[in-house]
Scaffold this active site. Structure first.
Site, PDB file in Angstrom:
ATOM      1  N   TYR A   1     113.034  31.493 -32.930  1.00 14.13           N
ATOM      2  CA  TYR A   1     111.742  30.909 -33.301  1.00 14.13           C
ATOM      3  C   TYR A   1     110.773  32.144 -33.761  1.00 14.13           C
ATOM      4  O   TYR A   1     109.566  32.250 -33.251  1.00 14.13           O
ATOM      5  CB  TYR A   1     110.964  30.094 -32.243  1.00 14.13           C
ATOM      6  CG  TYR A   1     111.984  28.781 -32.174  1.00 14.13           C
ATOM      7  CD1 TYR A   1     111.581  27.609 -33.213  1.00 14.13           C
ATOM      8  CD2 TYR A   1     112.908  28.468 -31.419  1.00 14.13           C
ATOM      9  CE1 TYR A   1     112.248  26.566 -33.257  1.00 14.13           C
ATOM     10  CE2 TYR A   1     113.480  27.392 -31.141  1.00 14.13           C
ATOM     11  CZ  TYR A   1     113.248  26.328 -32.077  1.00 14.13           C
ATOM     12  OH  TYR A   1     114.011  25.281 -32.103  1.00 14.13           O
TER      13      TYR A   1
ATOM     14  N   LYS B   1     124.323  25.283 -20.930  1.00 14.17           N
ATOM     15  CA  LYS B   1     123.524  26.338 -20.279  1.00 14.17           C
ATOM     16  C   LYS B   1     123.932  26.653 -19.180  1.00 14.17           C
ATOM     17  O   LYS B   1     124.912  27.825 -19.108  1.00 14.17           O
ATOM     18  CB  LYS B   1     121.951  25.755 -19.870  1.00 14.17           C
ATOM     19  CG  LYS B   1     121.137  25.543 -21.209  1.00 14.17           C
ATOM     20  CD  LYS B   1     119.745  25.135 -20.828  1.00 14.17           C
ATOM     21  CE  LYS B   1     118.804  25.087 -22.037  1.00 14.17           C
ATOM     22  NZ  LYS B   1     118.423  26.122 -22.500  1.00 14.17           N
TER      23      LYS B   1
ATOM     24  N   TYR C   1     113.400  17.213 -26.032  1.00 15.43           N
ATOM     25  CA  TYR C   1     113.840  18.426 -26.948  1.00 15.43           C
ATOM     26  C   TYR C   1     115.476  18.363 -26.677  1.00 15.43           C
ATOM     27  O   TYR C   1     115.911  18.050 -25.448  1.00 15.43           O
ATOM     28  CB  TYR C   1     113.467  19.821 -26.549  1.00 15.43           C
ATOM     29  CG  TYR C   1     114.089  20.809 -27.250  1.00 15.43           C
ATOM     30  CD1 TYR C   1     113.842  20.996 -28.411  1.00 15.43           C
ATOM     31  CD2 TYR C   1     115.107  21.401 -26.409  1.00 15.43           C
ATOM     32  CE1 TYR C   1     114.695  22.180 -29.168  1.00 15.43           C
ATOM     33  CE2 TYR C   1     115.857  22.514 -27.156  1.00 15.43           C
ATOM     34  CZ  TYR C   1     115.570  22.717 -28.614  1.00 15.43           C
ATOM     35  OH  TYR C   1     116.211  23.819 -29.277  1.00 15.43           O
TER      36      TYR C   1
ATOM     37  N   ASP D   1     120.709  13.842 -21.808  1.00 14.85           N
ATOM     38  CA  ASP D   1     121.082  15.158 -21.840  1.00 14.85           C
ATOM     39  C   ASP D   1     120.517  15.973 -20.786  1.00 14.85           C
ATOM     40  O   ASP D   1     119.557  16.395 -20.492  1.00 14.85           O
ATOM     41  CB  ASP D   1     120.055  15.459 -23.213  1.00 14.85           C
ATOM     42  CG  ASP D   1     120.170  16.967 -23.533  1.00 14.85           C
ATOM     43  OD1 ASP D   1     120.586  17.696 -22.833  1.00 14.85           O
ATOM     44  OD2 ASP D   1     119.349  17.331 -24.673  1.00 14.85           O
TER      45      ASP D   1
HETATM   46  N1  PLP Z   1     119.000  19.880 -24.800  1.00 13.04           N
HETATM   47  C1  PLP Z   1     118.168  20.341 -23.989  1.00 13.04           C
HETATM   48  C2  PLP Z   1     117.552  19.652 -23.007  1.00 13.04           C
HETATM   49  C3  PLP Z   1     117.862  21.576 -24.143  1.00 13.04           C
HETATM   50  O1  PLP Z   1     116.883  22.084 -22.979  1.00 13.04           O
HETATM   51  C4  PLP Z   1     118.658  22.484 -24.932  1.00 13.04           C
HETATM   52  C5  PLP Z   1     118.345  24.052 -25.013  1.00 13.04           C
HETATM   53  O2  PLP Z   1     117.142  24.466 -24.736  1.00 13.04           O
HETATM   54  C6  PLP Z   1     119.449  22.224 -25.788  1.00 13.04           C
HETATM   55  C7  PLP Z   1     119.527  20.579 -25.684  1.00 13.04           C
HETATM   56  C8  PLP Z   1     120.199  23.047 -26.814  1.00 13.04           C
HETATM   57  O3  PLP Z   1     121.101  23.713 -26.195  1.00 13.04           O
HETATM   58  P1  PLP Z   1     121.624  25.003 -27.101  1.00 13.04           P
HETATM   59  O4  PLP Z   1     120.246  26.180 -26.905  1.00 13.04           O
HETATM   60  O5  PLP Z   1     122.736  25.605 -26.214  1.00 13.04           O
HETATM   61  O6  PLP Z   1     121.974  24.628 -28.313  1.00 13.04           O
END
Ligand code: PLP
Length: 467
Positions: free
Chosen positions: A31, A300, A168, A271
């Site tokens: 970003y 992560k 997100y 998620d």
């Molecule tokens: N989902 C959530 C809740 C996240 O916090 C993130 C990344 O910050 C993602 C998906 C995307 O993961 P990545 O950055 O490994 O593609």
């Protein structure tokens, strides 16, 4: 601590012909603009919870990584168990394709994840694992799977998703399409992002009551009812919305979502990419409510932050339906699927989690954050302080001066990466009480130094508490 040159916060050396300038000439950062002014620090070394940074002026700073490299490095840098697992797998093989081949690291990892996944009496948890290269990709796979599931069940019109404002889920297209439609990236790609349905953010954990949670659930239920013929699934970050604002909400909302999903034949996708593996105080955020999703994404911290790897897990029912559907397969298969090196490190990371020590670690870090950040509430610039698990947030009234706060925190021996009006931390689980004290003191001092003078003109209208 770093044995040799790391001792002491600052040491001036002759500036080497600029790595940072070379970076600025050639690389993109997350970003960020392609800019000659981009503030950057070089990481020279990392060990335990600490990074050794070198600034553009050649000055060195030893800082605690209060971000765990964006939620991932939960066991610390150069963890001997993870190092050994990586080295052993390197000596065997680091990659093979996953089409038609398999290997022990992937099989063991899938078994571990299934054993850990949320399950409840009468509601079997996710049992089938798709290994993906990143969190965003695992979300893509989850969304595809949900659409394929509905098609296999004879409901091919169900191609949209019900998601939450403030959510997100990643930066790839389908994932972007379920991120907050205003604060996310929808407006930059109007022709490409699918029109999904967005429910309001759930009420904040600190102020929610059963009534506000029910009122919120009623809105979700109405949206689900109105659009059920076209909805495949509900997609949420359980209990804590991360990059959309570090917004914690009551776990009871998950049970309400489960009811709505079941009533309308929708799949429920959690998620857990940020929240998984203990960060919020339970192994998965879903466990706060005992709610079992149909599909779950993790990433992560999966490899303890060593390598990029994520996973999408789904129930046997979903897997069976999709496999028996018209396509006869889940339509995804990346080149680096199930990368053995990443899987081997993930097994080592989850092996540490399986010992259960994370629970006391997260509790210790969480207590330290709540205690240490409380004094931020005395600052005029601060609107609210909140903690959940091993996550601590200082919310300002105004947008953070990211460059100034980052530099100030570094001077106090702490690496943070604020965004919007939030200065936040999710320290490695191995952080000691002294580390947590350093993190919180550094965050509060940085906010005070940069924002307090500016805030004196404003009349404080503060609401908030440490929860
Ligand atoms: N989902 C959530 C809740 C996240 O916090 C993130 C990344 O910050 C993602 C998906 C995307 O993961 P990545 O950055 O490994 O593609």
């Amino acid at each position: 601590m770093f044995p040799a040159r790391g001792a002491g916060p600052v040491r001036q050396d002759a500036v080497q012909p600029g790595l940072i300038q070379r970076d600025r000439a050639r690389l993109w950062h997350p970003y960020a603009p392609a800019s000659a002014d981009l503030p950057l620090w070089e990481v020279e070394a990392a060990r335990g919870v600490r990074l050794r940074l070198r600034g553009e002026d050649g000055a060195r700073h030893e800082v605690i990584d209060a971000m765990s490299s964006w939620w991932s490095v939960i066991h610390g840098y150069r963890n001997p168990v993870l190092d050994a697992a990586a080295t052993a797998q390197l000596a065997a093989f680091s990659h093979v394709m996953f089409g038609g081949l398999t290997h022990a690291p992937a099989v063991e990892l899938a078994e571990r994840l299934v054993a850990m996944a949320p399950a409840a009496p009468g509601r079997p948890g996710p049992e089938r694992v798709f290994l993906a290269d990143s969190g965003s990709v695992s979300v893509e796979v989850a969304l595809k799977l949900a659409v394929q599931y509905q098609t296999a069940r004879g409901r091919p019109r169900r191609q949209r998703f019900l998601s939450l404002r403030g959510g997100y889920h990643g930066d790839t297209f389908a994932a972007m399409g379920v991120c907050d439609p205003v604060d996310g990236m929808h407006t930059a790609f109007p022709g490409l992002l699918a029109g999904n349905i967005f429910a309001p953010r759930p009420p904040a954990a600190a102020s929610a009551t059963p009534e506000t949670a029910q009122a919120w659930a009623a809105v979700v239920a109405e949206l689900a009812a109105a659009h059920s013929a076209e909805l495949a699934a509900i997609v949420v970050e359980p209990v804590l919305q991360g990059a959309g604002g570090m917004h914690a909400y009551p776990a009871e909302c998950l049970a309400l979502l489960r009811e709505v999903a079941d009533r309308h034949g929708l799949l429920l996708i959690f998620d857990e990419i940020a929240t998984g593996f203990g960060r919020t105080g339970e192994l998965f955020a879903a466990d706060h409510a005992g709610v079992v999703p149909d599909i779950m994404c993790v990433g992560k911290a999966l490899t303890g932050g060593y390598l990029t790897l994520a996973a999408m897990l789904c129930t046997a029912e979903v897997a069976t339906a999709v496999s028996g559907g018209q396509a006869g397969a889940l339509l995804h298969g990346p080149t680096f699927m199930g990368n053995p090196l990443a899987c081997a490190v993930a097994n080592a990371s989850l092996g540490i989690i399986e010992t259960g020590g994370w629970r006391a670690d997260v509790a210790r870090v969480g207590t330290g954050l709540a205690t240490g950040l409380a004094s931020a509430l005395e600052l005029e610039a601060v609107r609210e302080v909140r903690t959940i698990g091993a996550v601590g947030v200082i919310e300002l009234h105004d947008a953070v001066d990211v460059t100034a706060v980052t530099a100030a925190a570094i001077r106090h021996g702490v690496w943070v990466r604020p965004f919007r009006n939030l200065v936040y931390t999710m320290p490695p689980y191995v952080s000691t009480t002294a580390d947590t004290e350093q993190i919180t003191a550094g965050m509060v001092a940085a906010v005070a130094e940069v924002h307090e003078a500016r805030a004196h003109e404003r009349v404080p209208a503060r609401s908030g508490s440490v929860s």
